[in-house]
Design a protein around this motif. Structure first.
Motif, PDB file in Angstrom:
ATOM      1  N   ALA A 269       0.825  -1.210   0.000  1.00 13.58           N
ATOM      2  CA  ALA A 269       0.000   0.000   0.000  1.00 13.58           C
ATOM      3  C   ALA A 269       0.859   1.261   0.000  1.00 13.58           C
ATOM      4  CB  ALA A 269      -0.923  -0.005   1.224  1.00 13.58           C
ATOM      5  N   GLY A 270       2.093   1.153   0.469  1.00 14.32           N
ATOM      6  CA  GLY A 270       2.984   2.306   0.496  1.00 14.32           C
ATOM      7  C   GLY A 270       3.833   2.465  -0.750  1.00 14.32           C
ATOM      8  N   SER A 293      -8.315  -6.496  -4.862  1.00 13.85           N
ATOM      9  CA  SER A 293      -8.322  -5.943  -3.505  1.00 13.85           C
ATOM     10  C   SER A 293      -8.278  -4.422  -3.531  1.00 13.85           C
ATOM     11  CB  SER A 293      -7.129  -6.471  -2.718  1.00 13.85           C
ATOM     12  OG  SER A 293      -5.926  -5.908  -3.214  1.00 13.85           O
ATOM     13  N   PRO A 294      -8.887  -3.782  -2.531  1.00 13.02           N
ATOM     14  CA  PRO A 294      -8.871  -2.312  -2.454  1.00 13.02           C
ATOM     15  C   PRO A 294      -7.460  -1.744  -2.379  1.00 13.02           C
ATOM     16  CG  PRO A 294     -10.508  -3.219  -0.964  1.00 13.02           C
ATOM     17  CD  PRO A 294      -9.706  -4.379  -1.471  1.00 13.02           C
ATOM     18  N   LYS A 303      -4.394   3.341 -10.414  1.00 12.88           N
ATOM     19  CA  LYS A 303      -5.439   4.349 -10.647  1.00 12.88           C
ATOM     20  C   LYS A 303      -5.200   5.129 -11.933  1.00 12.88           C
ATOM     21  CE  LYS A 303      -5.030   6.288  -6.555  1.00 12.88           C
ATOM     22  NZ  LYS A 303      -5.292   7.179  -5.378  1.00 12.88           N
ATOM     23  N   GLU A 304      -3.914   5.315 -12.288  1.00 15.26           N
ATOM     24  CA  GLU A 304      -3.601   6.092 -13.501  1.00 15.26           C
ATOM     25  C   GLU A 304      -3.537   5.229 -14.755  1.00 15.26           C
ATOM     26  OE1 GLU A 304      -0.018   8.212 -12.627  1.00 15.26           O
ATOM     27  OE2 GLU A 304      -0.999   9.595 -11.232  1.00 15.26           O
TER      28      GLU A 304
END
Length: 337
Positions: A269-270, A293-294, A303-304
């Protein structure tokens, strides 16, 4: 009396004529022999001058490997087994008698050149090695020949241990194998062509996207692994092409680094990377729900839309001239429009 004197004169004249004729004949023969000798000498000299040194036959040579074994390398080995060193063999224009495999997997990216070549297990079972009747074995790691394994293999064929230090540097491995097989010029030329391709690819990449960071992730059995910047596709991406390693790679302590470092979803996540190259082994197995997974969907590159997914059959898990060139082709295909 006059007639007798005249007869004597004629007799001497005839003898003198014969002697002169004989002298001319011998002189002519001598000149002919000399000319023949000179021609033969000239022809021999020309042959020596125009003889191609490369035409000399290679001979068996005795060398010492990394473990101190004296190994006699055949002049023209034709049935080589060099497990996990097939990339340099193919680069040098050679095919092994058998190719590396593990858990029914092979180096798919080399199959254009190795199609039809039978497989052998990565740990080189002696019975399997013997069945291929090799005339030379090149072993990548010292660990492969421990516990008496070297003695068993060397009874089958001359066995040269390349060693981990050289094997982990694909350039040095290529040069050493080229040296063993009397193909040093081919190895050096392959490196020149590789470097030229890397330079051209880097220029095109920089022009297209600038200097961006990229992570290389391998997903297998629902577990992510992050490649170290010094090996495999990361060495190509960061060292050859100039992309930047992401924060998670740089944050791993040197004494904790492995070629592929496991990363939990929470730690992932980081991740701060402009691009993600994902080698997805789970997709073929039909178990890639991890990507739903979120945490994964929340990553910047995801996301991009900057995730380049690669099949597990690609060259991104491997090293060598062939592997690196295919990696560069993948980069151009996906990032340089």
């Amino acid at each position: 009396m006059f007639h007798t004197k005249a007869n004597n004169v004629r007799k001497y004249a005839i003898i003198l004529s014969c002697l002169l004729a004989l002298t001319v004949f011998l002189s002519a023969c001598s000149n002919s022999v000399d000319r023949g000798s000179d021609a033969s000498s000239t022809e021999s000299s020309q042959q020596e001058t125009t003889k191609d040194p490369a035409a000399d036959e290679a001979k068996p040579k005795t060398v010492t490997d990394v473990m101190g074994h004296e190994v006699t390398i055949p002049a023209h080995p034709e049935r080589i087994i060099a497990s996990y060193l097939e990339d340099p063999l193919v680069t040098l224009g050679m095919k092994p008698a058998a190719q590396w495999s593990v858990a029914n997997g092979i180096q798919d990216y080399l199959q254009t050149d190795l199609k039809g070549i039978p497989t052998i297990a990565y740990d080189l079972p002696t019975e399997a090695v013997l069945s291929f009747n090799p005339d030379l074995l090149i072993v990548s790691s010292e660990n492969t020949v421990g516990n008496g394994m070297y003695e068993q293999l060397s009874k089958i064929a001359p066995t040269y241990v390349l060693g981990d230090k050289i094997s982990k540097d694909w350039r040095q491995a290529l040069l050493k194998i080229g040296e063993l097989l009397n193909k040093s010029p081919e190895a050096e030329q392959a490196l020149k062509e590789y470097d030229a391709k890397a330079k051209d690819t880097k220029e095109k990449l920089t022009k297209a996207v600038g200097q961006k960071s990229a992570a290389i992730l391998w997903l297998t059995n629902k577990q992510f692994f992050l490649v170290d910047e010094t090996v495999s596709s990361a060495a190509v991406l960061y060292n050859d092409l100039g992309m930047l390693p992401p924060n998670l790679v740089s944050d791993i302590p040197d004494d904790k680094k492995a070629s592929w470092n496991s990363v939990s979803l929470e730690k992932l996540a980081g991740l701060d990377a402009d691009y993600i190259f994902l080698v997805n082994s789970d997709k073929m197995a039909g178990t890639d729900e991890t990507l739903g997974s979120p945490i994964w969907k929340g990553l910047k590159a995801v996301k991009e839309g900057h995730v380049i997914e690669l099949p597990s059959t690609s060259s991104w898990l491997y090293s060598g001239v062939k592997a690196g060139e295919q990696i560069m082709d993948d980069v151009l295909k996906n990032l340089v429009k």
